[in-house]
Design an enzyme around this catalytic site. Structure first.
Site, short mmCIF file in Angstrom:
data_model
loop_
_atom_site.label_atom_id
_atom_site.label_comp_id
_atom_site.label_asym_id
_atom_site.label_seq_id
_atom_site.Cartn_x
_atom_site.Cartn_y
_atom_site.Cartn_z
N CYS A 76 -51.00 9.34 -32.31
CA CYS A 76 -50.96 8.07 -31.20
C CYS A 76 -51.19 9.19 -29.72
O CYS A 76 -51.09 10.39 -29.20
CB CYS A 76 -49.47 8.14 -30.33
SG CYS A 76 -48.72 6.82 -31.65
N TYR A 257 -69.79 -8.66 -43.59
CA TYR A 257 -68.34 -7.17 -43.47
C TYR A 257 -67.03 -7.94 -43.79
O TYR A 257 -66.40 -7.66 -42.62
CB TYR A 257 -68.75 -6.31 -42.07
CG TYR A 257 -69.91 -5.65 -42.13
CD1 TYR A 257 -70.55 -4.59 -42.41
CD2 TYR A 257 -70.19 -6.25 -41.00
CE1 TYR A 257 -71.43 -4.48 -41.94
CE2 TYR A 257 -71.86 -5.83 -40.58
CZ TYR A 257 -72.86 -4.67 -41.07
OH TYR A 257 -73.34 -4.28 -40.66
N GLU A 281 -69.85 -8.65 -48.63
CA GLU A 281 -68.59 -7.55 -48.16
C GLU A 281 -69.19 -7.22 -50.00
O GLU A 281 -69.54 -8.17 -51.30
CB GLU A 281 -67.43 -7.72 -48.73
CG GLU A 281 -66.13 -7.18 -48.63
CD GLU A 281 -66.57 -6.13 -47.81
OE1 GLU A 281 -66.50 -5.33 -47.67
OE2 GLU A 281 -66.19 -6.23 -46.61
N CYS A 348 -64.66 -2.76 -34.02
CA CYS A 348 -62.52 -2.03 -33.43
C CYS A 348 -63.24 -0.79 -32.69
O CYS A 348 -62.75 0.17 -32.84
CB CYS A 348 -63.03 -2.20 -35.24
SG CYS A 348 -63.80 -0.89 -35.79
#
Length: 392
Positions: A76, A257, A281, A348
């Site tokens: 974190c 993907y 994929e 992401c």
């Protein structure tokens, strides 16, 4: 030394400048006066930890996890900040990456802010996939930041309740390099191990095939197959993608993907039987084709996106969810050549998205709409969904 910390930067750091030198400081917040300890020095900059807080930001809180902090678990990055502050920090990182690297006009990002995902434990207890490192003695734990050293925690505060309750951290895993736990929509956890010097997982106990549900649709995938780790993420991302693309009856669509086929299934529902959906994929553990079997107008190709797309012909709409490295100029060029009316990009990593924004701009395309989601609270990571269309 003692420094005054400046703005946030990508990677979970804030920037401090002293006598012309740049320090990327972890465990600090913008505006704070802190004592830092250098952890790694490069030619033009250095990394450091804030080891003492002399003047704290009003956004600072006591970390909910005792293993968060300098020299402790590296999982974190922002436990020392309120969740609202974490959202603001990530929003600033997104804007910096897209303007500085992607070349976007800052005005195009007006109103774009990283949004919290709804969850019963707020920014804690959301992570449904965990992988622990194992020391030579067989004890599992989590690694320090950018280190091979293992921190032996009591339990992970961002792990889901079923994973927290599992006895994995107290078991003997001697001979293993890692042990992972998968909390799916099944009643039983899947536990797997990895030998040292290999990334191939071996199921230890629990189901070999797990199931995830989004709305009325159930997805099957291998215990090591990819699925979003935040329980609210898959549904929120699918809703956003369909809102952005506005699929029309009879359209041709690609899901690149594709993973388990989350977006392909949503597209198949909306383009109807007169349309067609192709998912691409290359991970067999995703079970993509099996998950699309209920839609006769949808199918999956087992292959690499860069090698497959040029042979697929034309298309109306595209959704792609590439790995952290991004799609890259070659894939972007292939997508534009297929002449879709719109492309929805699920990212992401903000830096990779920014590089691909620049690649799209080289072909006369730009992001028209954008949303970002805090799918990884307490960490530096977040997810961004951008709708690309030809520039006017």
């Amino acid at each position: 030394m003692i420094v005054t910390v400046g703005d946030v930067a990508a990677g979970g750091h804030c920037v401090a400048r002293v006598d012309g030198e740049v320090y990327f400081v972890r465990h600090a917040l913008p505006g704070e006066r802190v004592r830092i300890e250098v952890t790694d020095r490069k030619k033009r900059f250095a990394f450091a930890d804030a080891v003492e807080i002399l003047e704290a930001s009003p956004d600072r809180v006591e970390p909910p996890c005792p293993w968060a902090g300098p020299g402790k678990c590296g999982g974190c990055d922002f436990q020392h900040a309120t969740h609202e502050a974490q959202l603001r920090l990530k929003t600033r990182v997104l804007a910096d990456q897209l303007t500085r690297i992607g070349g976007l006009d800052a005005a195009k990002l007006d109103g774009v802010a990283v949004e919290a995902l709804p969850w019963k434990e707020g920014p804690l207890g959301w992570r449904t996939r965990m992988q622990y490192a194992v020391d030579p003695g067989g004890r599992a734990g989590l690694r320090e930041h950018k280190s091979r050293d293992i921190v032996h925690i009591d339990w992970c505060r961002i792990a889901s309740e079923p994973i927290r309750s599992a006895p994995v951290l107290s078991e003997d895993w001697k001979g293993m390099g890692a042990v992972g736990v998968v909390d799916s929509d099944d009643d039983e956890l899947a536990v797997y191990t990895q030998l040292r010097r290999t990334s191939r997982p071996h199921r230890k106990r629990g189901p070999a095939t797990v199931h995830q549900r989004v709305g009325e649709v159930e997805f099957e995938l291998g215990f090591d197959g990819f699925w979003q780790v935040h329980p609210a993420a898959a549904g929120a991302f699918l809703e956003c993608v369909l809102e952005f693309l506005e699929p029309r009856e009879g359209e041709a669509a690609w899901d690149l993907y594709a993973g388990a086929g989350l977006f392909a299934a949503g597209l198949a529902e909306t383009v109807g039987e007169s349309g067609r959906v192709v998912a691409v994929e290359n991970a067999k553990s995703s079970h993509t084709a099996a998950n699309l079997a209920d839609w006769k107008h949808a199918g999956a190709i087992d292959g690499d996106v860069a090698a497959t797309v040029p042979a697929l012909g034309g298309v109306d709409i595209v959704v792609l969810d590439p790995p952290r490295s991004g799609a890259g100029p070659e894939v972007v060029a292939s997508l534009v050549e297929a002449r879709p009316r719109a492309i929805c990009y699920v990212a992401c990593d903000a830096g990779a998205l920014a590089r691909d924004v620049k690649a799209f701009a080289d072909h006369g395309w730009e992001p028209k709409r954008m949303r970002a989601f805090d799918a990884f609270p307490m960490t530096q990571h977040f997810e961004t969904i951008a709708l690309f269309e030809p520039s006017e």
